[in-house]
Design an enzyme around this catalytic site. Structure first.
Site, PDB file in Angstrom:
ATOM      1  N   ASP A  35       0.887  -1.161   0.000  1.00 52.21           N
ATOM      2  CA  ASP A  35       0.000   0.000   0.000  1.00 52.21           C
ATOM      3  C   ASP A  35       0.926   1.212   0.000  1.00 52.21           C
ATOM      4  O   ASP A  35       1.655   1.443   0.966  1.00 52.21           O
ATOM      5  CB  ASP A  35      -0.870  -0.058   1.262  1.00 52.21           C
ATOM      6  N   TYR A  43       0.354   0.143  14.923  1.00 44.15           N
ATOM      7  CA  TYR A  43      -0.567  -0.083  13.822  1.00 44.15           C
ATOM      8  C   TYR A  43      -0.153   0.707  12.589  1.00 44.15           C
ATOM      9  O   TYR A  43       0.035   1.913  12.651  1.00 44.15           O
ATOM     10  CB  TYR A  43      -1.993   0.321  14.219  1.00 44.15           C
ATOM     11  N   LYS A  76      -3.588  -2.826   7.844  1.00 44.62           N
ATOM     12  CA  LYS A  76      -3.597  -4.280   7.800  1.00 44.62           C
ATOM     13  C   LYS A  76      -2.618  -4.759   6.728  1.00 44.62           C
ATOM     14  O   LYS A  76      -2.203  -4.012   5.852  1.00 44.62           O
ATOM     15  CB  LYS A  76      -5.005  -4.780   7.505  1.00 44.62           C
TER      16      LYS A  76
HETATM   17  P1  13P Z   1      -5.221  -0.610   4.872  1.00 48.64           P
HETATM   18  O1  13P Z   1      -4.278  -1.579   5.560  1.00 48.64           O
HETATM   19  O2  13P Z   1      -5.884  -1.232   3.687  1.00 48.64           O
HETATM   20  O3  13P Z   1      -4.509   0.665   4.543  1.00 48.64           O
HETATM   21  O4  13P Z   1      -6.397  -0.289   5.874  1.00 48.64           O
HETATM   22  C1  13P Z   1      -6.110   0.480   7.000  1.00 48.64           C
HETATM   23  C2  13P Z   1      -7.292   0.872   7.796  1.00 48.64           C
HETATM   24  O5  13P Z   1      -7.125   1.222   8.954  1.00 48.64           O
HETATM   25  C3  13P Z   1      -8.628   0.854   7.190  1.00 48.64           C
HETATM   26  O6  13P Z   1      -9.618   1.348   8.067  1.00 48.64           O
HETATM   27 MG    MG Z   2      -4.936  -2.114   2.090  1.00 49.57          MG
HETATM   28 MG    MG Z   3      -4.162   2.133   3.264  1.00 47.50          MG
HETATM   29 MG    MG Z   4      -2.686  -2.462   4.589  1.00 53.98          MG
END
Ligand code: 13P
Ligand code: MG
Ligand code: MG
Ligand code: MG
Ligand code: 13P
Length: 374
Positions: free
Chosen positions: A10, A227, A230
Site C-alpha cells: 500500500d 498499527y 492491515k
Molecule cells: P489498509 O491496511 O488497507 O490501509 O487499511 C487500513 C485501515 O485502517 C482501514 O480502516
Molecule cells: Mg490495504
Molecule cells: Mg491504506
Molecule cells: Mg494495509
C-alpha cells in the site's frame, strides 16, 4: 525452473484507504515493462485490490532474490512519490524502512513466491485481498487441500489421495512447523483455527513433491511495533493434475467467512469475493475484499489474467457478505464485531488504564466513589 513472485504494498490510498489511483498503477506498469525489456523479468502484470498494488512477476532468480525484491522496492518508492504529489492517503504506508538491504523481509511489502518446474499446462490463481491479515487464507487453504467436502479430488484423484503437507508459521514466536495432512489434520486445525497468530505459509503435494500454494505471511504491526494498516495478504495456488482443480480452489470463497480487518484493522467482518472492478472497500472500510486472477503460465509467460470472481455464481457470497456486514455492524463497539482486546490493532486502553488505575478497587472492599459523583 520458473519463479512466480507476487509482491504487494500500500503506497497510498485513493480516496482514504479504498483504492489505488490510476497514476500509481500506470507507473508500476511502466516499471514492469522496463524490467521485461531489460531481461530481469520473463513477464509481469500489475493489479490492485483496494489500496494495495500487486506486482505479479515471473523470473528465474528464485524466491527472496535481491534483484527482484529491490526492483519491487524501487517501484513502490516511485509510486509513493506520485502518491505524495497527489496527497493520497497514507503515502508510502507499507514502506517501513528507509533503505533497502538484501531482500524485503521485515521491510513492509508483502510477498508470496514459489519456484517450480513448469508443467505442459500450468494454471495458477493469484489471490489478492484488502482489509484483512495473512491468517485469512487459513480457512480456504484448509478447505482446498484438506477438506474432501470442498475438494472432490482428495477422494477421487489418485495423485491427491495421499494428501498435502502444510507449513505453518507462529508469528508471535518466529518459529515454524510442518503438518502432514490428513494424518495430522486435527492437530493442525487446533493452531490454524487461531489465524491472528498461526498462519499457513505454504502447501506441498506429498505425491508430486512440489509446491502447491504460497502466501504472504508477515504481520506489519509485529514489524513496526504499532498499527500501520492491515497486511492485506496475497496467495498463489497452482491448480489441476494432482492439485486442486481451479473450481476447487475457488469454492471456499463461495462462503463469506469472517476475517479480522475492516475498519481500522480492528473488526471482524465477512470477506467478499469480487471482480477487480469491485475491489474497492468503502462501507466501514469494508467488507474486506478478495480478487482471484487466473493465469496459464507458458515458458514463463503470464497468459491472462482471467478475473475469476467475475461470475454470477459468486453473487450468493456477495449477498451473504452484505447481510453479515449488516448483522455485525449492529454490534457497534462490542465483540464479536470489534476484535478482542489482545488483537486490537490500536487502542486507547493504555492511556485509559493509566487514567483509571486509582479508581479500580478489589470487589471485596467498599467502592471508592469519585468525589465528583458523591
Ligand atoms: P489498509 O491496511 O488497507 O490501509 O487499511 C487500513 C485501515 O485502517 C482501514 O480502516
Ligand atoms: Mg490495504
Ligand atoms: Mg491504506
Ligand atoms: Mg494495509
Ligand atoms: P471439461 O470437460 O469441461 O474439460 O471439464 C473437466 C473437469 O474435470 C472439470 O472439473
Amino acid at each position: 525452473m520458473i519463479t512466480l513472485s507476487v509482491i504487494k504494498a500500500d503506497t497510498g490510498g485513493f480516496v482514504g484507504h479504498s483504492a489505488v489511483h490510476p497514476r500509481l498503477t500506470a507507473e508500476a506498469r511502466r516499471e514492469i515493462e522496463r524490467a521485461k525489456s531489460s531481461g530481469l523479468l520473463v513477464d509481469g502484470h500489475v493489479e490492485s485490490c483496494g489500496d494495495d498494488i500487486s506486482l505479479i512477476m515471473t523470473h528465474t532468480y528464485g524466491p527472496e532474490a535481491g534483484l527482484i525484491h529491490s526492483f519491487a522496492w524501487d517501484t513502490f518508492q516511485a509510486t509513493t512519490h506520485i502518491a505524495k504529489d497527489l496527497g493520497l492517503y497514507g503515502a508510502g504506508q507499507d514502506l517501513l524502512s528507509d533503505a533497502f538491504s538484501g531482500n524485503l523481509r521485515g521491510m513492509g511489502p508483502g510477498y508470496a513466491e514459489m519456484e517450480f518446474e513448469e508443467r505442459p499446462s500450468e494454471p495458477v490463481l493469484c489471490f489478492l485481498a484488502d482489509k484483512t491479515e495473512p491468517g485469512a487464507w487459513n480457512l480456504p487453504l484448509y478447505k482446498m487441500f484438506a477438506d474432501p467436502s470442498n475438494t472432490a479430488g482428495l477422494v477421487i484423484d489418485e495423485k491427491m489421495h495421499a494428501g498435502f503437507a502444510f507449513e505453518v508459521y507462529d508469528l508471535c514466536e518466529d518459529r515454524r512447523i510442518v503438518f502432514d495432512c490428513p494424518a495430522e489434520l486435527y492437530d493442525m486445525l487446533m493452531y490454524i483455527g487461531a489465524p491472528a497468530r498461526y498462519v499457513v505459509h505454504g502447501v506441498r503435494s506429498k505425491t508430486l513433491g512440489t509446491t502447491a500454494a504460497a502466501t504472504s505471511t508477515q504481520r506489519l504491526s509485529l514489524i513496526a511495533g504499532r498499527y500501520v494498516g492491515k497486511d492485506d495478504p496475497v496467495m498463489i495456488v497452482r491448480c489441476q493434475s494432482g492439485l486442486p482443480a481451479v473450481g476447487e480452489a475457488l469454492e471456499p470463497f463461495a462462503f463469506a467467512y469472517s476475517v479480522a480487518g475492516c475498519m481500522r484493522g480492528s473488526h471482524h467482518a465477512p470477506i467478499m469475493p469480487v471482480p477487480v472492478g469491485q475491489a474497492h472497500p468503502s462501507r466501514f472500510d469494508g467488507p474486506p475484499r478478495v480478487v482471484a486472477l487466473g493465469f496459464q503460465i507458458k515458458d514463463g509467460r503470464l497468459v491472462g489474467p482471467r478475473d475469476m470472481f467475475d461470475d454470477p455464481a459468486f453473487d450468493g457470497a456477495r449477498r451473504q457478505a452484505t447481510e453479515v456486514m449488516d448483522y455485525l455492524r449492529r454490534h457497534g463497539p462490542f465483540e464479536p464485531h470489534r476484535l478482542p482486546l489482545e488483537d486490537l490493532e490500536y487502542t486507547t486502553m493504555a492511556s485509559l488504564t493509566r487514567r483509571l488505575s486509582h479508581r479500580w478497587t478489589p470487589i471485596t472492599t467498599e467502592v471508592a466513589t469519585p468525589a465528583g459523583l458523591r
